[in-house]
Design a protein around this motif. Structure first.
Motif, PDB file in Angstrom:
ATOM      1  N   PHE A 101       0.889  -1.161   0.000  1.00 45.17           N
ATOM      2  CA  PHE A 101       0.000   0.000   0.000  1.00 45.17           C
ATOM      3  C   PHE A 101       0.925   1.209   0.000  1.00 45.17           C
ATOM      4  CE2 PHE A 101      -2.587  -3.297   2.176  1.00 45.17           C
ATOM      5  CZ  PHE A 101      -3.638  -3.349   1.272  1.00 45.17           C
TER       6      PHE A 101
ATOM      7  N   PHE B 155       4.427   0.975   1.750  1.00 44.96           N
ATOM      8  CA  PHE B 155       4.323   0.062   2.899  1.00 44.96           C
ATOM      9  C   PHE B 155       4.043  -1.367   2.409  1.00 44.96           C
ATOM     10  CE2 PHE B 155       1.496  -2.086   5.972  1.00 44.96           C
ATOM     11  CZ  PHE B 155       2.390  -2.217   7.010  1.00 44.96           C
TER      12      PHE B 155
ATOM     13  N   ALA C 135       2.593  -4.684   3.091  1.00 39.15           N
ATOM     14  CA  ALA C 135       1.664  -5.332   4.028  1.00 39.15           C
ATOM     15  C   ALA C 135       1.864  -6.850   4.031  1.00 39.15           C
ATOM     16  CB  ALA C 135       0.228  -5.000   3.653  1.00 39.15           C
TER      17      ALA C 135
ATOM     18  N   PRO D  76      -0.836 -10.909  15.127  1.00 40.00           N
ATOM     19  CA  PRO D  76      -1.370  -9.707  15.763  1.00 40.00           C
ATOM     20  C   PRO D  76      -1.996  -8.770  14.734  1.00 40.00           C
ATOM     21  CG  PRO D  76       0.996  -9.536  15.570  1.00 40.00           C
ATOM     22  CD  PRO D  76       0.631 -10.899  15.084  1.00 40.00           C
ATOM     23  N   SER D  77      -2.714  -7.783  15.233  1.00 36.88           N
ATOM     24  CA  SER D  77      -3.345  -6.798  14.369  1.00 36.88           C
ATOM     25  C   SER D  77      -2.303  -6.152  13.448  1.00 36.88           C
ATOM     26  CB  SER D  77      -3.995  -5.738  15.265  1.00 36.88           C
ATOM     27  OG  SER D  77      -4.626  -4.795  14.459  1.00 36.88           O
ATOM     28  N   GLY D  78      -2.622  -6.089  12.169  1.00 33.94           N
ATOM     29  CA  GLY D  78      -1.738  -5.410  11.222  1.00 33.94           C
ATOM     30  C   GLY D  78      -0.654  -6.289  10.614  1.00 33.94           C
ATOM     31  N   CYS D  79      -0.644  -7.595  10.909  1.00 31.67           N
ATOM     32  CA  CYS D  79       0.450  -8.440  10.405  1.00 31.67           C
ATOM     33  C   CYS D  79       0.240  -8.856   8.950  1.00 31.67           C
ATOM     34  CB  CYS D  79       0.628  -9.677  11.272  1.00 31.67           C
ATOM     35  SG  CYS D  79      -0.738 -10.849  11.126  1.00 31.67           S
ATOM     36  N   GLY D  80      -0.958  -8.590   8.390  1.00 28.45           N
ATOM     37  CA  GLY D  80      -1.182  -8.875   6.972  1.00 28.45           C
ATOM     38  C   GLY D  80      -2.089 -10.064   6.695  1.00 28.45           C
ATOM     39  N   LYS D  81      -2.738 -10.601   7.725  1.00 23.43           N
ATOM     40  CA  LYS D  81      -3.540 -11.805   7.497  1.00 23.43           C
ATOM     41  C   LYS D  81      -4.815 -11.520   6.690  1.00 23.43           C
ATOM     42  CE  LYS D  81      -5.007 -11.617  12.325  1.00 23.43           C
ATOM     43  NZ  LYS D  81      -4.502 -10.236  12.565  1.00 23.43           N
ATOM     44  N   THR D  82      -5.507 -10.411   7.008  1.00 20.23           N
ATOM     45  CA  THR D  82      -6.722 -10.094   6.237  1.00 20.23           C
ATOM     46  C   THR D  82      -6.359  -9.768   4.789  1.00 20.23           C
ATOM     47  OG1 THR D  82      -7.930  -9.345   8.164  1.00 20.23           O
ATOM     48  CG2 THR D  82      -8.691  -8.501   6.056  1.00 20.23           C
ATOM     49  N   THR D  83      -5.264  -9.051   4.600  1.00 21.87           N
ATOM     50  CA  THR D  83      -4.837  -8.724   3.234  1.00 21.87           C
ATOM     51  C   THR D  83      -4.556 -10.014   2.451  1.00 21.87           C
ATOM     52  OG1 THR D  83      -3.887  -6.669   4.057  1.00 21.87           O
ATOM     53  CG2 THR D  83      -3.149  -7.399   1.892  1.00 21.87           C
TER      54      THR D  83
ATOM     55  N   GLY E 249       1.702   1.239   8.909  1.00 26.04           N
ATOM     56  CA  GLY E 249       0.521   0.636   8.289  1.00 26.04           C
ATOM     57  C   GLY E 249      -0.740   1.409   8.621  1.00 26.04           C
ATOM     58  N   ARG E 250      -0.873   1.785   9.904  1.00 21.20           N
ATOM     59  CA  ARG E 250      -2.073   2.530  10.325  1.00 21.20           C
ATOM     60  C   ARG E 250      -2.140   3.867   9.591  1.00 21.20           C
ATOM     61  NH1 ARG E 250      -1.295   0.226  15.223  1.00 21.20           N
ATOM     62  NH2 ARG E 250       0.066   1.894  15.938  1.00 21.20           N
TER      63      ARG E 250
ATOM     64  N   ARG F 141      -0.882   4.647   6.729  1.00 23.16           N
ATOM     65  CA  ARG F 141      -1.229   4.413   5.320  1.00 23.16           C
ATOM     66  C   ARG F 141      -2.738   4.194   5.163  1.00 23.16           C
ATOM     67  NH1 ARG F 141       2.482   6.387   3.681  1.00 23.16           N
ATOM     68  NH2 ARG F 141       4.563   5.544   3.529  1.00 23.16           N
ATOM     69  N   GLN F 142      -3.295   3.407   6.099  1.00 23.25           N
ATOM     70  CA  GLN F 142      -4.728   3.092   5.983  1.00 23.25           C
ATOM     71  C   GLN F 142      -5.561   4.372   6.156  1.00 23.25           C
ATOM     72  OE1 GLN F 142      -6.103   0.023   8.678  1.00 23.25           O
ATOM     73  NE2 GLN F 142      -6.962  -1.052   6.946  1.00 23.25           N
TER      74      GLN F 142
ATOM     75  N   ALA G 170      -5.407   6.288   3.078  1.00 26.39           N
ATOM     76  CA  ALA G 170      -6.214   5.658   2.019  1.00 26.39           C
ATOM     77  C   ALA G 170      -7.696   5.955   2.214  1.00 26.39           C
ATOM     78  CB  ALA G 170      -5.975   4.158   2.000  1.00 26.39           C
TER      79      ALA G 170
HETATM   80  P1  ATP Z   1      -6.358  -6.949  11.796  1.00 28.26           P
HETATM   81  O1  ATP Z   1      -6.467  -8.166  12.655  1.00 28.26           O
HETATM   82  O2  ATP Z   1      -6.226  -5.688  12.588  1.00 28.26           O
HETATM   83  O3  ATP Z   1      -7.379  -6.864  10.704  1.00 28.26           O
HETATM   84  P2  ATP Z   1      -4.460  -7.912   9.847  1.00 28.26           P
HETATM   85  O4  ATP Z   1      -3.337  -8.773  10.238  1.00 28.26           O
HETATM   86  O5  ATP Z   1      -5.616  -8.576   9.218  1.00 28.26           O
HETATM   87  O6  ATP Z   1      -4.926  -7.047  11.081  1.00 28.26           O
HETATM   88  P3  ATP Z   1      -4.313  -6.343   7.465  1.00 28.26           P
HETATM   89  O7  ATP Z   1      -5.718  -5.851   7.520  1.00 28.26           O
HETATM   90  O8  ATP Z   1      -3.980  -7.381   6.498  1.00 28.26           O
HETATM   91  O9  ATP Z   1      -3.863  -6.802   8.910  1.00 28.26           O
HETATM   92  O10 ATP Z   1      -3.355  -5.096   7.246  1.00 28.26           O
HETATM   93  C1  ATP Z   1      -1.946  -5.234   7.128  1.00 28.26           C
HETATM   94  C2  ATP Z   1      -1.339  -3.869   7.097  1.00 28.26           C
HETATM   95  O11 ATP Z   1      -1.685  -3.212   5.883  1.00 28.26           O
HETATM   96  C3  ATP Z   1      -1.826  -2.998   8.224  1.00 28.26           C
HETATM   97  O12 ATP Z   1      -0.744  -2.276   8.738  1.00 28.26           O
HETATM   98  C4  ATP Z   1      -2.854  -2.106   7.569  1.00 28.26           C
HETATM   99  O13 ATP Z   1      -2.909  -0.864   8.221  1.00 28.26           O
HETATM  100  C5  ATP Z   1      -2.337  -1.989   6.145  1.00 28.26           C
HETATM  101  N1  ATP Z   1      -3.440  -1.858   5.185  1.00 28.26           N
HETATM  102  C6  ATP Z   1      -4.458  -2.731   4.999  1.00 28.26           C
HETATM  103  N2  ATP Z   1      -5.302  -2.306   4.018  1.00 28.26           N
HETATM  104  C7  ATP Z   1      -4.829  -1.112   3.601  1.00 28.26           C
HETATM  105  C8  ATP Z   1      -5.260  -0.158   2.619  1.00 28.26           C
HETATM  106  N3  ATP Z   1      -6.337  -0.361   1.860  1.00 28.26           N
HETATM  107  N4  ATP Z   1      -4.516   0.955   2.453  1.00 28.26           N
HETATM  108  C9  ATP Z   1      -3.410   1.163   3.190  1.00 28.26           C
HETATM  109  N5  ATP Z   1      -2.944   0.297   4.136  1.00 28.26           N
HETATM  110  C10 ATP Z   1      -3.633  -0.817   4.342  1.00 28.26           C
END
Ligand code: ATP
Length: 399
Positions: free
Chosen positions: A25, A28, A30, A49-56, A390-391, A393-394, A397
């Motif tokens: 992103f 950054f 992810a 943990p939160s932000g490690c990239g699993k949802t992405t 990451g935060r 950047r989000q 965005a």
């Molecule tokens: P959570 O449990 O908090 O959802 P996660 O491990 O699923 O965390 P992701 O949602 O994959 O994390 O995000 C990974 C990183 O990418 C985070 O630092 C997030 O802020 C960043 N990120 C995710 N989506 C975007 C976006 N659309 N634009 C910019 N940064 C993003």
């Protein structure tokens, strides 16, 4: 890498394969050069943990995001450019995302009707899935007449009824209270075994991951630190991050002094030298030795009461002792600043009363098979930086 995938025979083609997948992103990263093979019918969890990239990662499998580099294959087919609704996947989200104006039955039937499936077939499949999740009796209710747990089961039935090859689940139990979450964990696992399709499950809850998964990928700062079945992740973590994220991080820092075949001799800052599986470490390399809290035995210094077989031991001082009901938890400080947590089961009241209290000199001992060497995962500082960037950047965005 690509060649390896095309060479494998069809019955061993992974259900989902990621090859060198990177998602950025802005500047950054992810998800960083990820390789993963998820087996057919596997319950596979992305944990971290939160932000490690699993949802992405999950969103790239679903088709809601495209990788900047690398390849996503489902059942051996490269799905690049294929929109989410044309992929053989369905996603269940934390927010159930049900249609409020439709009945439970019509919510589940929605996808099949849109595909033009014949009415008789729709009715049969909807009933089958609602029975599977125990909600056929509620088929005519609206979502707002159901509890959170029931709504999530409807969302599950609605996804499964489409017969996806892969079901993607993004923290599906995150909004539920602990008791309900625990009962739905068991139910989800049962349903997955019954229908036999691949589940890719995202959670930050280590206990949930250990309970449900066939294998877990522990993610940290966009990379996978370890992929293994739950027992192995817990009993034999390979990095300091995995050791700390799963359970209590009982880490004793040290340096590898010599290697003997598969074994390494490690000098610990706590003042002892131990031998353990080398886990790929090299002579001179910094590492940590891990022993899980329930595998440690505590005895008052000098009384020599450790069980036979506990041939490794270290001296320390009790910093605190807390009664937890089923166990008493002691924190013991070792030389060199390591703090070890010890869990002593409260099976015998006299034994519990005789446990050493705060300030006591003690010996911790364990059997050699319960000590494991792990390598450093990178600094806490770097992890914090990664999350903060990451935060930011989000926020950019979504602004
Ligand atoms: P959570 O449990 O908090 O959802 P996660 O491990 O699923 O965390 P992701 O949602 O994959 O994390 O995000 C990974 C990183 O990418 C985070 O630092 C997030 O802020 C960043 N990120 C995710 N989506 C975007 C976006 N659309 N634009 C910019 N940064 C993003």
């Amino acid at each position: 890498m690509e060649e390896q995938v095309s060479e494998v025979s069809t019955d061993t083609v992974p259900s989902v394969a990621l090859r060198g997948v990177t998602k950025r992103f802005g500047d950054f990263v992810a998800v960083d050069d990820l390789d993963l093979d998820i087996g057919q019918g596997e319950f596979f969890t992305l944990l971290g943990p939160s932000g490690c990239g699993k949802t992405t990662t999950l969103r790239m499998i679903a088709g809601f995001e495209e990788p900047n580099e690398g390849e996503v294959r489902i059942d051996g087919t490269d799905v690049a450019g294929l929109p989410a609704h044309r992929r053989p996947t369905n996603t269940v989200f934390q927010s159930y995302a049900l249609f409020p104006h439709l009945s439970v039955k019509d919510n589940v039937a929605y996808g099949l009707k849109r595909k033009g499936v014949a009415k008789g077939e729709v009715d049969r499949r909807v009933q089958e899935e609602l029975e599977r999740v125990g909600l056929w009796g509620e088929a005519n209710r609206r979502p707002n007449q159901l509890s959170g747990g029931q709504q999530q089961r409807v969302a599950l039935a609605r996804a499964v009824v489409n017969l996806p090859k892969v079901l993607l689940l993004d923290e599906p139990l995150g909004a539920l209270d602990l008791k309900l979450r625990k009962s739905l964990q068991v139910e989800l696992k049962r349903i997955q075994q019954e229908i036999g399709i691949t589940f890719v499950y995202v959670t930050h809850d280590q206990e949930e991951a250990l309970t449900m998964s066939d294998r877990i990928a522990v993610m940290n700062r966009g990379i996978v630190e370890q992929v293994a079945p739950p027992v192995e992740i817990y009993e034999r973590p390979t990095t300091t991050f995995v050791a700390g994220f799963i359970g209590v991080s009982n880490l004793m820092p040290g340096t590898v002094r010599s290697l003997h075949g598969e074994k390494a001799e490690v000098e610990l800052e706590a003042g002892i030298t131990v031998e353990a599986d080398s886990n790929g470490l090299a002579t001179g390399e910094r590492c940590h030795a891990v022993v899980r809290p329930e595998k440690l035995y505590v005895s008052t210094a000098g009384n020599g009461s450790a069980p036979a077989g506990n041939t490794q031991s270290v001296d320390g001082v009790v910093a605190s002792s807390v009664y937890l009901g089923t166990a008493t938890q002691l924190v013991v400080e070792l030389k060199g600043d390591a703090r070890m947590t010890v869990l002593c089961p409260n099976t015998d009241e006299a034994e519990r009363q005789s446990l050493p209290g705060g300030g006591a000199d003690v010996q911790l001992s364990w059997t050699p098979e319960h000590i494991h060497l792990v390598r450093e995962s990178g600094t806490e500082r770097a992890t914090a930086d990664h999350e903060a960037i990451g935060r930011a950047r989000q926020e950019e965005a979504s602004a």
